[in-house]
Design a protein around this motif. Structure first.
Motif, mmCIF file in Angstrom:
data_model
loop_
_atom_site.group_PDB
_atom_site.id
_atom_site.type_symbol
_atom_site.label_atom_id
_atom_site.label_comp_id
_atom_site.label_asym_id
_atom_site.label_seq_id
_atom_site.Cartn_x
_atom_site.Cartn_y
_atom_site.Cartn_z
ATOM 1 N N ARG A 131 -0.444 -8.503 4.487
ATOM 2 C CA ARG A 131 -0.520 -8.697 5.934
ATOM 3 C C ARG A 131 -0.376 -7.360 6.665
ATOM 4 N N ARG A 132 0.518 -6.524 6.181
ATOM 5 C CA ARG A 132 0.738 -5.226 6.819
ATOM 6 C C ARG A 132 -0.534 -4.376 6.763
ATOM 7 N N ALA A 133 -1.220 -4.414 5.623
ATOM 8 C CA ALA A 133 -2.446 -3.625 5.477
ATOM 9 C C ALA A 133 -3.536 -4.112 6.422
ATOM 10 N N TRP A 134 -3.675 -5.427 6.556
ATOM 11 C CA TRP A 134 -4.705 -5.965 7.453
ATOM 12 C C TRP A 134 -4.385 -5.651 8.909
ATOM 13 N N ARG A 135 -3.105 -5.742 9.281
ATOM 14 C CA ARG A 135 -2.732 -5.421 10.658
ATOM 15 C C ARG A 135 -3.023 -3.953 10.962
ATOM 16 N N ALA A 136 -2.658 -3.080 10.032
ATOM 17 C CA ALA A 136 -2.896 -1.653 10.245
ATOM 18 C C ALA A 136 -4.392 -1.354 10.282
ATOM 19 N N ALA A 137 -5.157 -2.028 9.440
ATOM 20 C CA ALA A 137 -6.606 -1.831 9.443
ATOM 21 C C ALA A 137 -7.213 -2.286 10.764
ATOM 22 N N ALA A 138 -6.666 -3.361 11.317
ATOM 23 C CA ALA A 138 -7.185 -3.884 12.584
ATOM 24 C C ALA A 138 -6.843 -2.974 13.758
ATOM 25 N N ASP A 139 -5.830 -2.134 13.610
ATOM 26 C CA ASP A 139 -5.452 -1.232 14.695
ATOM 27 C C ASP A 139 -6.388 -0.037 14.816
ATOM 28 N N THR A 140 -7.193 0.213 13.801
ATOM 29 C CA THR A 140 -8.132 1.325 13.878
ATOM 30 C C THR A 140 -9.281 0.954 14.811
ATOM 31 N N PRO A 141 -9.826 1.909 15.538
ATOM 32 C CA PRO A 141 -10.871 1.586 16.516
ATOM 33 C C PRO A 141 -12.159 1.132 15.847
ATOM 34 N N PRO A 142 -12.955 0.300 16.518
ATOM 35 C CA PRO A 142 -14.243 -0.125 15.959
ATOM 36 C C PRO A 142 -15.162 1.072 15.754
ATOM 37 N N LEU A 143 -16.003 0.981 14.746
ATOM 38 C CA LEU A 143 -16.944 2.062 14.454
ATOM 39 C C LEU A 143 -18.123 2.015 15.419
ATOM 40 N N SER A 144 -18.618 3.161 15.772
ATOM 41 C CA SER A 144 -19.815 3.242 16.605
ATOM 42 C C SER A 144 -21.026 3.712 15.818
ATOM 43 N N ALA A 145 -20.789 4.110 14.557
ATOM 44 C CA ALA A 145 -21.885 4.564 13.701
ATOM 45 C C ALA A 145 -21.598 4.144 12.271
ATOM 46 N N ALA A 146 -22.656 3.938 11.515
ATOM 47 C CA ALA A 146 -22.509 3.534 10.113
ATOM 48 C C ALA A 146 -22.106 4.721 9.250
ATOM 49 N N HIS A 147 -21.227 4.478 8.296
ATOM 50 C CA HIS A 147 -20.860 5.487 7.302
ATOM 51 C C HIS A 147 -21.537 5.098 5.995
ATOM 52 N N ARG A 148 -22.707 5.649 5.770
ATOM 53 C CA ARG A 148 -23.486 5.246 4.599
ATOM 54 C C ARG A 148 -22.753 5.538 3.289
ATOM 55 N N ALA A 149 -22.006 6.616 3.250
ATOM 56 C CA ALA A 149 -21.293 6.977 2.018
ATOM 57 C C ALA A 149 -19.958 6.260 1.895
ATOM 58 N N GLY A 150 -19.524 5.619 2.990
ATOM 59 C CA GLY A 150 -18.208 5.005 3.016
ATOM 60 C C GLY A 150 -17.293 5.777 3.943
ATOM 61 N N THR A 313 -8.493 -8.226 -5.362
ATOM 62 C CA THR A 313 -9.100 -9.493 -4.966
ATOM 63 C C THR A 313 -10.542 -9.247 -4.540
ATOM 64 N N PRO A 314 -11.442 -10.212 -4.755
ATOM 65 C CA PRO A 314 -12.815 -10.074 -4.249
ATOM 66 C C PRO A 314 -12.888 -10.084 -2.725
ATOM 67 N N THR A 315 -11.789 -10.448 -2.056
ATOM 68 C CA THR A 315 -11.784 -10.518 -0.602
ATOM 69 C C THR A 315 -12.223 -9.196 0.034
ATOM 70 N N LEU A 316 -11.851 -8.076 -0.576
ATOM 71 C CA LEU A 316 -12.140 -6.779 0.018
ATOM 72 C C LEU A 316 -13.614 -6.412 -0.104
ATOM 73 N N GLY A 317 -14.273 -6.859 -1.158
ATOM 74 C CA GLY A 317 -15.677 -6.506 -1.348
ATOM 75 C C GLY A 317 -15.889 -5.006 -1.402
ATOM 76 N N ALA A 318 -14.985 -4.289 -2.064
ATOM 77 C CA ALA A 318 -15.014 -2.830 -2.074
ATOM 78 C C ALA A 318 -15.004 -2.295 -3.497
ATOM 79 N N GLY A 319 -15.811 -1.290 -3.726
ATOM 80 C CA GLY A 319 -15.844 -0.606 -5.015
ATOM 81 C C GLY A 319 -16.171 0.850 -4.810
ATOM 82 N N LEU A 350 -7.941 -1.310 1.911
ATOM 83 C CA LEU A 350 -7.562 -0.566 0.709
ATOM 84 C C LEU A 350 -6.869 0.741 1.078
ATOM 85 N N VAL A 351 -7.365 1.407 2.105
ATOM 86 C CA VAL A 351 -6.744 2.653 2.558
ATOM 87 C C VAL A 351 -5.282 2.419 2.924
#
Length: 461
Positions: A131-150, A313-319, A350-351
């Motif tokens: 829960r702490r990770a999701w809350r902290a992730a949600a506090d980051t601002p929305p992206l305005s551009a795609a990060h193709r490399a991640g 977990t597969p929830t993240l969909g990250a590799g 994940l970060v």
């Protein structure tokens, strides 16, 4: 549609409003009237009560009924006629279409204990950390551009993870975020390979990778494996790539020996083909330190793939992917061309897990837990005289069978006892040359595994 003079007034509307629901009352009312029109309870030409009369009947304010009528009017379900009232405009179709259901993606029924490989120990995740990770992730601002490399911070976190847990020293710029192992294979097939190219894949092996290659028009050649993993001298000449899982071969569970790793790398360099290293269960060794990654031995010819789906977990969909610069450049060009990129949401979570040390703590707990479960399962099987294949690592083991029929019988016996098992047969792209039952032990609780031991012994004896 009937004329207004011959219309009927809908007096008994099948409307039930739930005042405890989070769904607004106006939305509930519009949904109920829309459903009534679609099912035929209301028909084209039927006259609806006035908003005032319906509000009184339902015990709600006129604001609720007016808002519902306005929504249905905008959708074209009803129309108002000056001096006459509000009428249903749309009759139901002559034959209602059957509901469309996506099948095949739900896994085994909930009534079965799922002991098939690939299911992570999701219940072992620290919920407070999650829960702490999701809350902290949600506090980051929305992206305005795609990060193709991640996301840069995700790539840095993966570089640190690879150094700490896999002994692979890479810079942030060498890491690409992916949507997982299969997604990475799809990208490699589309970016690096061409239709008609030949790729050698372990047999038995990861069939989703096989299908990803075939979907790109690539010819897949089977490579035999034994107790030391893939046989390098069996790699055909003229291949563009070799796909393998050296840390814990999927599904046989063997570990590629050091001598074979060196031999495979030497062939890749001499014959100019790409080694695609699927690091399946790479973080999950219990007995000794893992052998050096192919990517550490030969970063110039290896594309290293990893995923959070099995360790978290597969929830993240990250590799992630670490590959030679020409390969990563080709993948980025492919993403630009196709407009695709891995989702940043899971990367952000994940970060945060890594930043707080929760990722490392989870991996240490995971290794201890799976080591205990493997010991529990192996001891019970061997005490009953049941042979066990596979290295002392990972989240599954294999019990050999004598034939395909023997596999089917044991699978059926498992389902009868409420246990979903896996057979080696489905992991062959061609005719199976080995038979057995794969048993995973991460996706359930340790208590459930203990309770199932007696049945497992009876099924596999």
């Amino acid at each position: 549609m009937r004329s207004p003079g011959s219309s009927r007034t809908a007096t008994a509307l099948p409307v039930s409003l739930d005042r405890e629901s989070e769904v607004p009352l106006a939305v509930q009312l519009a949904d109920a009237l829309r459903e009534s029109a679609a099912t035929g309870h209301l028909r084209g030409g039927d006259r609806l009560p006035s908003t005032r009369a319906l509000a009184g009947r339902l015990g709600v304010s006129r604001t609720v009924t007016s808002a519902a009528y306005e929504q249905l009017h905008a959708e074209g379900w009803i129309a108002g006629r000056h001096g006459s009232g509000t009428y249903v405009t749309t009759s139901p179709p002559a034959e209602r279409p059957q509901g469309r259901t996506v099948v095949g993606g739900e896994g085994p029924p909930p009534s079965l204990l799922d002991l098939t490989p690939g299911v992570p120990w999701a219940e072992g995740l620290d919920r407070a950390a999650w829960r702490r990770a999701w809350r902290a992730a949600a506090d980051t601002p929305p992206l305005s551009a795609a990060h193709r490399a991640g996301l840069p911070e995700y790539r840095a976190a993966i570089a640190e993870h690879l150094l700490r847990h896999r002994g692979l020293a890479v810079g942030t710029e060498s890491v690409l975020a992916t949507g997982g192992t299969t997604a990475a294979v799809v990208e490699l097939a589309g970016a690096v390979l061409e239709p008609g190219d030949r790729v050698a894949v372990e047999e038995p092996g990861y069939q989703r990778a096989v299908q990803a290659f075939r979907g790109a028009g690539v010819e897949v050649l089977p490579l035999p494996v034994d107790g030391e993993g893939l046989l390098p001298d069996a790699v055909p000449t003229g291949v563009r790539a070799v796909y393998c899982s050296p840390a814990h071969q999927y599904p046989m569970g063997s570990r590629m020996s050091a001598s074979r790793r060196v031999e495979l790398v030497e062939r890749a360099r001499a014959e100019d083909f790409l080694l695609i290293e699927d690091d399946y269960d790479g973080e999950l060794r219990f007995d000794v330190a893992p052998l050096p990654l192919l990517a550490a031995l030969a970063p110039d010819v290896v594309a290293h793939l990893g995923t959070t789906s099995k360790i978290l977990t597969p929830t993240l969909g990250a590799g992630w992917m670490v590959a030679p610069q020409p390969v990563t450049s080709a993948v980025l060009e492919y993403r630009e061309r196709t407009g695709t990129r891995p989702s940043p949401a899971g990367q952000r979570v994940l970060v945060e897990l890594a930043r707080n040390g929760d990722l490392g703590r989870h991996l240490r707990r995971l290794r201890r837990e799976l080591s205990e479960r493997r010991t529990l399962l192996v001891d019970a099987l061997r005490a009953a005289g049941v042979p066990v294949l596979g290295d002392d690592a990972g989240a599954h083991l294999v019990v050999p069978c004598v034939s395909a029929e023997d596999e089917r019988d044991r699978l059926a016996a498992g389902r009868t006892r409420g246990i979903q098992l896996d057979a080696l047969g489905r992991h062959f792209a061609g005719v199976p040359s080995a038979h057995g039952i794969a048993i995973a032990y991460a996706g359930c609780s340790q208590e459930a595994l203990r309770d199932a031991l007696g049945d497992l012994v009876e099924i596999l004896r």
